[in-house]
Structures are given as structure tokens and as C-alpha cells.
Design a protein around this motif. Structure first.
Motif, PDB file in Angstrom:
ATOM      1  N   VAL A  43       0.844  -1.204   0.000  1.00 21.55           N
ATOM      2  CA  VAL A  43       0.000   0.000   0.000  1.00 21.55           C
ATOM      3  C   VAL A  43       0.879   1.254   0.000  1.00 21.55           C
ATOM      4  O   VAL A  43       0.658   2.178  -0.788  1.00 21.55           O
ATOM      5  N   ASP A  44       1.897   1.275   0.861  1.00 25.10           N
ATOM      6  CA  ASP A  44       2.812   2.420   0.888  1.00 25.10           C
ATOM      7  C   ASP A  44       3.599   2.527  -0.413  1.00 25.10           C
ATOM      8  O   ASP A  44       3.831   3.622  -0.919  1.00 25.10           O
ATOM      9  N   ARG A  45       4.009   1.409  -0.961  1.00 22.50           N
ATOM     10  CA  ARG A  45       4.761   1.413  -2.211  1.00 22.50           C
ATOM     11  C   ARG A  45       3.902   1.989  -3.346  1.00 22.50           C
ATOM     12  O   ARG A  45       4.385   2.765  -4.160  1.00 22.50           O
ATOM     13  N   VAL A  46       2.633   1.607  -3.388  1.00 23.14           N
ATOM     14  CA  VAL A  46       1.724   2.145  -4.405  1.00 23.14           C
ATOM     15  C   VAL A  46       1.599   3.657  -4.237  1.00 23.14           C
ATOM     16  O   VAL A  46       1.602   4.400  -5.231  1.00 23.14           O
ATOM     17  N   GLY A  47       1.531   4.136  -3.009  1.00 25.27           N
ATOM     18  CA  GLY A  47       1.471   5.578  -2.768  1.00 25.27           C
ATOM     19  C   GLY A  47       2.701   6.290  -3.318  1.00 25.27           C
ATOM     20  O   GLY A  47       2.586   7.349  -3.950  1.00 25.27           O
ATOM     21  N   LEU A  48       3.860   5.711  -3.110  1.00 29.60           N
ATOM     22  CA  LEU A  48       5.098   6.289  -3.628  1.00 29.60           C
ATOM     23  C   LEU A  48       5.114   6.255  -5.157  1.00 29.60           C
ATOM     24  O   LEU A  48       5.483   7.243  -5.805  1.00 29.60           O
ATOM     25  N   ILE A  49       4.695   5.148  -5.731  1.00 29.70           N
ATOM     26  CA  ILE A  49       4.627   5.027  -7.195  1.00 29.70           C
ATOM     27  C   ILE A  49       3.726   6.122  -7.753  1.00 29.70           C
ATOM     28  O   ILE A  49       4.082   6.794  -8.732  1.00 29.70           O
ATOM     29  N   ARG A  50       2.593   6.324  -7.144  1.00 30.27           N
ATOM     30  CA  ARG A  50       1.660   7.361  -7.613  1.00 30.27           C
ATOM     31  C   ARG A  50       2.273   8.750  -7.506  1.00 30.27           C
ATOM     32  O   ARG A  50       2.090   9.586  -8.388  1.00 30.27           O
ATOM     33  N   ALA A  55       4.667  13.296 -10.329  1.00 31.41           N
ATOM     34  CA  ALA A  55       5.780  14.222 -10.538  1.00 31.41           C
ATOM     35  C   ALA A  55       6.215  14.257 -11.998  1.00 31.41           C
ATOM     36  O   ALA A  55       7.084  15.030 -12.366  1.00 31.41           O
ATOM     37  N   GLY A  56       5.612  13.401 -12.810  1.00 31.69           N
ATOM     38  CA  GLY A  56       5.912  13.421 -14.238  1.00 31.69           C
ATOM     39  C   GLY A  56       6.926  12.394 -14.687  1.00 31.69           C
ATOM     40  O   GLY A  56       7.360  12.412 -15.838  1.00 31.69           O
ATOM     41  N   LEU A  57       7.314  11.494 -13.791  1.00 33.59           N
ATOM     42  CA  LEU A  57       8.283  10.481 -14.181  1.00 33.59           C
ATOM     43  C   LEU A  57       7.613   9.362 -14.977  1.00 33.59           C
ATOM     44  O   LEU A  57       6.485   8.980 -14.685  1.00 33.59           O
ATOM     45  N   ALA A  58       8.328   8.842 -15.937  1.00 38.34           N
ATOM     46  CA  ALA A  58       7.859   7.690 -16.708  1.00 38.34           C
ATOM     47  C   ALA A  58       8.102   6.423 -15.890  1.00 38.34           C
ATOM     48  O   ALA A  58       8.908   6.418 -14.949  1.00 38.34           O
ATOM     49  N   SER A  59       7.434   5.342 -16.271  1.00 39.78           N
ATOM     50  CA  SER A  59       7.571   4.100 -15.506  1.00 39.78           C
ATOM     51  C   SER A  59       9.019   3.609 -15.473  1.00 39.78           C
ATOM     52  O   SER A  59       9.470   3.072 -14.466  1.00 39.78           O
ATOM     53  N   ARG A  60       9.777   3.840 -16.543  1.00 40.62           N
ATOM     54  CA  ARG A  60      11.183   3.441 -16.563  1.00 40.62           C
ATOM     55  C   ARG A  60      11.955   4.176 -15.469  1.00 40.62           C
ATOM     56  O   ARG A  60      12.759   3.586 -14.742  1.00 40.62           O
TER      57      ARG A  60
END
Length: 122
Positions: A43-50, A55-60
Motif C-alpha cells: 500500500v505504501d509502495r503504491v502511494g510512492l509510485i503514484r 511528478a511526471g516520471l515515466a515508468s522506466r
């Protein structure tokens, strides 16, 4: 934790979690029936990913950043990459600010056209 529970707690769709997994951002273990199982830290990791996506970062780029967040070590070139991303975002903000100013001018002129643009009354 099963995928539906992670989605509910993190405030994202199940589809988003599948995408994060496909992109190598959110690891999941598979049960005997093929069901995904996540640790409670998901859950925390998903929050960070979001946040990183927001912030405009691509998945890579997100895939490159996540290990550093959790390990505390920064691979060579990561800081420079993030600085370049910051410049790109700043440029985009400037472009959007200029577009907003133009739109504000159009709105103002539409509400109260300058006298030279008004039609003479017949």
C-alpha cells in the motif's frame, strides 16, 4: 494481501496494480490458483509510485528510483537523470503558465471586448 484489498487501501484500481506489476514496479507472489498476493508494505509502495508518476516520471524512471528509496543507495547517473526530469517538468510548467495567461486574456476580452472590437449599434 490480495489485489482487491491493496487497491481499496491504496485508492487505485485493480487494473493500475496489474500495470504496476507488469512494469516491474510492484512485485507480487502468486498463490497456487494464480492469485496475486502482496505484502502489507504494498500500500505504501503504491502511494510512492503514484507520487512519482504525479511528478511526471515515466515508468522506466520510477523503476530506477524505487530501489534507491528502499535501499538508501543511489546508482551512478540517477541524480543527474532526476535533475534532467526536473528541468523538463519546469519547462512544462512554464509552457502551461504561458498558456494560462493567454487563456486569461481571451476570457477577459470576451467578457469585456476592447472598444475597437465592439460592433457599432445600428
Amino acid at each position: 494481501m490480495r489485489i482487491g484489498e491493496v487497491a481499496r487501501r491504496a485508492g487505485v484500481s485493480v487494473r493500475a496494480l496489474r500495470y504496476y506489476e507488469e512494469q516491474g514496479l510492484l512485485p507480487a507472489e502468486r498463490g497456487p490458483g494464480g492469485q496475486r498476493h502482496y505484502p502489507s508494505s504494498a500500500v505504501d509502495r503504491v502511494g510512492l509510485i503514484r507520487q512519482l508518476f504525479a511528478a511526471g516520471l515515466a515508468s522506466r524512471s520510477v523503476r530506477e528510483v524505487l530501489p534507491s528509496v528502499y535501499s538508501g543507495s543511489v546508482p551512478p547517473g540517477l541524480v543527474e537523470h532526476l535533475e534532467n526530469e526536473r528541468v523538463r517538468i519546469s519547462e512544462r510548467i512554464a509552457e502551461l503558465s504561458e498558456a494560462r495567461e493567454r487563456l486569461d486574456a481571451v476570457i477577459a476580452n470576451t467578457r469585456n471586448p476592447p472598444s475597437e472590437c465592439r460592433r457599432p449599434r445600428e
